[in-house]
Design an enzyme around this catalytic site. Structure first.
Site, PDB file in Angstrom:
ATOM      1  N   MET A   1    -106.858  39.043 -72.970  1.00  0.00           N
ATOM      2  CA  MET A   1    -106.310  39.764 -71.821  1.00  0.00           C
ATOM      3  C   MET A   1    -104.856  40.157 -72.062  1.00  0.00           C
ATOM      4  O   MET A   1    -103.993  39.302 -72.205  1.00  0.00           O
ATOM      5  CB  MET A   1    -106.430  38.914 -70.558  1.00  0.00           C
ATOM      6  CG  MET A   1    -107.858  38.564 -70.194  1.00  0.00           C
ATOM      7  SD  MET A   1    -107.971  37.633 -68.645  1.00  0.00           S
ATOM      8  CE  MET A   1    -107.439  38.888 -67.456  1.00  0.00           C
ATOM      9  N   SER A   2    -104.614  41.459 -72.101  1.00  0.00           N
ATOM     10  CA  SER A   2    -103.258  41.968 -72.325  1.00  0.00           C
ATOM     11  C   SER A   2    -102.492  42.147 -71.030  1.00  0.00           C
ATOM     12  O   SER A   2    -101.284  42.384 -71.043  1.00  0.00           O
ATOM     13  CB  SER A   2    -103.331  43.317 -73.046  1.00  0.00           C
ATOM     14  OG  SER A   2    -103.959  44.277 -72.202  1.00  0.00           O
ATOM     15  N   GLY A   3    -103.201  42.059 -69.904  1.00  0.00           N
ATOM     16  CA  GLY A   3    -102.576  42.327 -68.617  1.00  0.00           C
ATOM     17  C   GLY A   3    -102.820  43.739 -68.142  1.00  0.00           C
ATOM     18  O   GLY A   3    -102.379  44.133 -67.061  1.00  0.00           O
TER      19      GLY A   3
ATOM     20  N   ASP B   1    -108.038  47.622 -68.738  1.00  0.00           N
ATOM     21  CA  ASP B   1    -109.257  47.529 -69.542  1.00  0.00           C
ATOM     22  C   ASP B   1    -109.704  46.095 -69.782  1.00  0.00           C
ATOM     23  O   ASP B   1    -110.855  45.736 -69.507  1.00  0.00           O
ATOM     24  CB  ASP B   1    -109.056  48.255 -70.880  1.00  0.00           C
ATOM     25  CG  ASP B   1    -108.756  49.730 -70.698  1.00  0.00           C
ATOM     26  OD1 ASP B   1    -109.300  50.326 -69.753  1.00  0.00           O
ATOM     27  OD2 ASP B   1    -107.977  50.283 -71.488  1.00  0.00           O
TER      28      ASP B   1
ATOM     29  N   LEU C   1    -101.868  36.378 -75.250  1.00  0.00           N
ATOM     30  CA  LEU C   1    -100.899  36.004 -76.275  1.00  0.00           C
ATOM     31  C   LEU C   1     -99.526  36.544 -75.898  1.00  0.00           C
ATOM     32  O   LEU C   1     -99.375  37.742 -75.663  1.00  0.00           O
ATOM     33  CB  LEU C   1    -101.311  36.569 -77.636  1.00  0.00           C
ATOM     34  CG  LEU C   1    -102.681  36.157 -78.176  1.00  0.00           C
ATOM     35  CD1 LEU C   1    -102.913  36.799 -79.541  1.00  0.00           C
ATOM     36  CD2 LEU C   1    -102.804  34.649 -78.266  1.00  0.00           C
TER      37      LEU C   1
ATOM     38  N   CYS D   1    -101.635  44.462 -86.026  1.00  0.00           N
ATOM     39  CA  CYS D   1    -101.770  43.476 -84.948  1.00  0.00           C
ATOM     40  C   CYS D   1    -103.235  43.105 -84.740  1.00  0.00           C
ATOM     41  O   CYS D   1    -103.582  41.928 -84.618  1.00  0.00           O
ATOM     42  CB  CYS D   1    -101.174  44.044 -83.659  1.00  0.00           C
ATOM     43  SG  CYS D   1    -101.145  42.869 -82.297  1.00  0.00           S
TER      44      CYS D   1
ATOM     45  N   CYS E   1     -95.740  48.619 -78.616  1.00  0.00           N
ATOM     46  CA  CYS E   1     -95.375  47.714 -77.522  1.00  0.00           C
ATOM     47  C   CYS E   1     -93.991  47.099 -77.653  1.00  0.00           C
ATOM     48  O   CYS E   1     -93.279  46.943 -76.667  1.00  0.00           O
ATOM     49  CB  CYS E   1     -96.431  46.624 -77.378  1.00  0.00           C
ATOM     50  SG  CYS E   1     -96.567  45.509 -78.801  1.00  0.00           S
TER      51      CYS E   1
END
Length: 370
Positions: free
Chosen positions: A25-27, A30, A50, A119, A215
């Site tokens: 989960m990136s926040g 999606d 992360l 990444c 990012c």
């Protein structure tokens, strides 16, 4: 409404309530929808985020980023509202070494990097897959727009249904071993579908904008690289393809292959950056025809399906490239291949990825050397 959004079972031999799925989960919208959808379908979801950068506070308020500050809070909030556990892991040092430092060193080699691929290749897949195993989970799920198709025990990576959001180019370095545990439930949907699902699940981030650009770059590329590699802003010469000095540059960090604007020199014909010679700190420029080429050498190969000699494919040479017809050939050099395009292509940049497709399927690819 969920009947409109059917997905393939994550495992064919296990029911959802028996399947433990770690969701990266990136926040963002999606990955949040992927987690909420699986939870509502009965899967045992564990959210993992992360922390990749920004513990110094510099990136926390930046819009269009991911995996820091507000995004971590958003991921945690989604997990709490939907009702599944969520863990935050600090991977800042690993991310700095594997991605940020590689980003700077690639520029210092006169190449144009793609940190998103690095990444995915290292931190997100290699390390998160190990976390998945450590948690005793069955699969690792991400919110990438790409499809995973399995038939007769063979796994294929394919383009997303939504071509405007397809992320297969950035996942070319994924291995067959990794694909066995990876799942991409959003690959069969359009972005508009995901927004609808976010509202259906009453997710607070349903209107959140997508992450954009790199990012960890909070300023311009050049300023970021200058901090990481001060030598990149040393003054040097701008020369033509014959070595004639045409002017002076303020640092190789300000240039990339194919660039025309911002050269700071006057000439009787348009000039483009042909090459960046880091050994001599020179920027080599020339006319557009010098940048047109058909032959590409790629390294650090990753084939999801081993191509036959002379195999006809479509290749993408940057993420926005619609694709060019080409053939793949072996070389005498280990872990390298030669790609011959059917037609000349402008501005092939070392450091970018060359990704081969057969129809919708990702065959694999490598990093462009020359």
């Amino acid at each position: 409404m969920l009947k409109e959004f059917e997905i393939e079972p994550l495992l064919k031999d296990k029911a959802p309530h028996q399947t433990k799925a770690v969701v990266a989960m990136s926040g963002g919208v999606d990955s949040s929808v992927a987690a909420a959808l699986l939870h509502n379908l009965g899967y045992k979801v564990v959210g993992v985020t992360l922390q990749l950068y920004g513990t110094d506070g510099n990136a926390n308020a930046r819009k269009g980023a991911c995996c820091a500050g507000q995004d971590i809070y958003d991921a945690k909030r989604v997990a709490e509202s939907v009702g599944f556990p969520h863990y935050l892991l600090n991977y800042e040092e690993i991310f700095k070494k594997e991605v940020i430092e590689d980003f700077a060193s690639t520029y210092m080699r006169g190449e144009t990097p793609i940190p998103c691929v690095r990444c995915n290749q290292t931190v997100k897949f290699r390390d998160l897959l190990q976390v998945t195993k450590n948690l005793g989970a069955d699969v690792l799920v991400t919110g990438h727009y790409v499809r995973r198709l399995e038939k007769n025990g063979e796994v294929k990576l394919c383009r997303s249904i939504d071509k405007s959001k397809d992320q297969s180019y950035f996942l070319f370095a994924t291995t067959q071993e990794q694909l066995k545990l990876l799942r991409f439930p959003l690959g069969g949907f359009y972005k508009s579908d995901i927004r609808k699902l976010a509202k259906y699940f009453s997710l607070q981030i349903s209107e959140k904008q997508d992450s954009q650009d790199i990012c960890f770059v909070s300023e311009s590329y050049s300023k970021t690289i200058a901090k990481l590699a001060p030598q990149s802003v040393q003054k040097g010469k701008i020369v033509d393809v014959n070595g004639k000095v045409l002017g002076e540059h303020s640092g190789i960090v300000n240039f990339t292959v194919g660039q025309r604007k911002g050269l700071g020199i006057a000439h009787n014909e348009p000039l483009y950056v042909i090459k960046i010679n880091t050994e001599n700190n020179e920027v080599i420029v020339g006319p557009i025809n010098v940048l047109m080429q058909k032959k590409i050498l790629i390294k650090e190969l990753n084939w999801l399906e081993q191509p036959k000699e002379g195999m006809e494919v479509t290749v993408k040479l940057r993420s926005s490239h619609v694709g060019s017809l080409a053939t793949i050939h072996s070389t005498d050099e280990k872990n390298k291949a030669c790609v011959i395009l059917n037609d000349d292509y402008f501005g092939i940049s070392p450091g970018q990825a060359c990704v081969a497709y057969k129809d919708e399927q990702v065959i694999g690819g490598g990093w462009i050397c020359s």
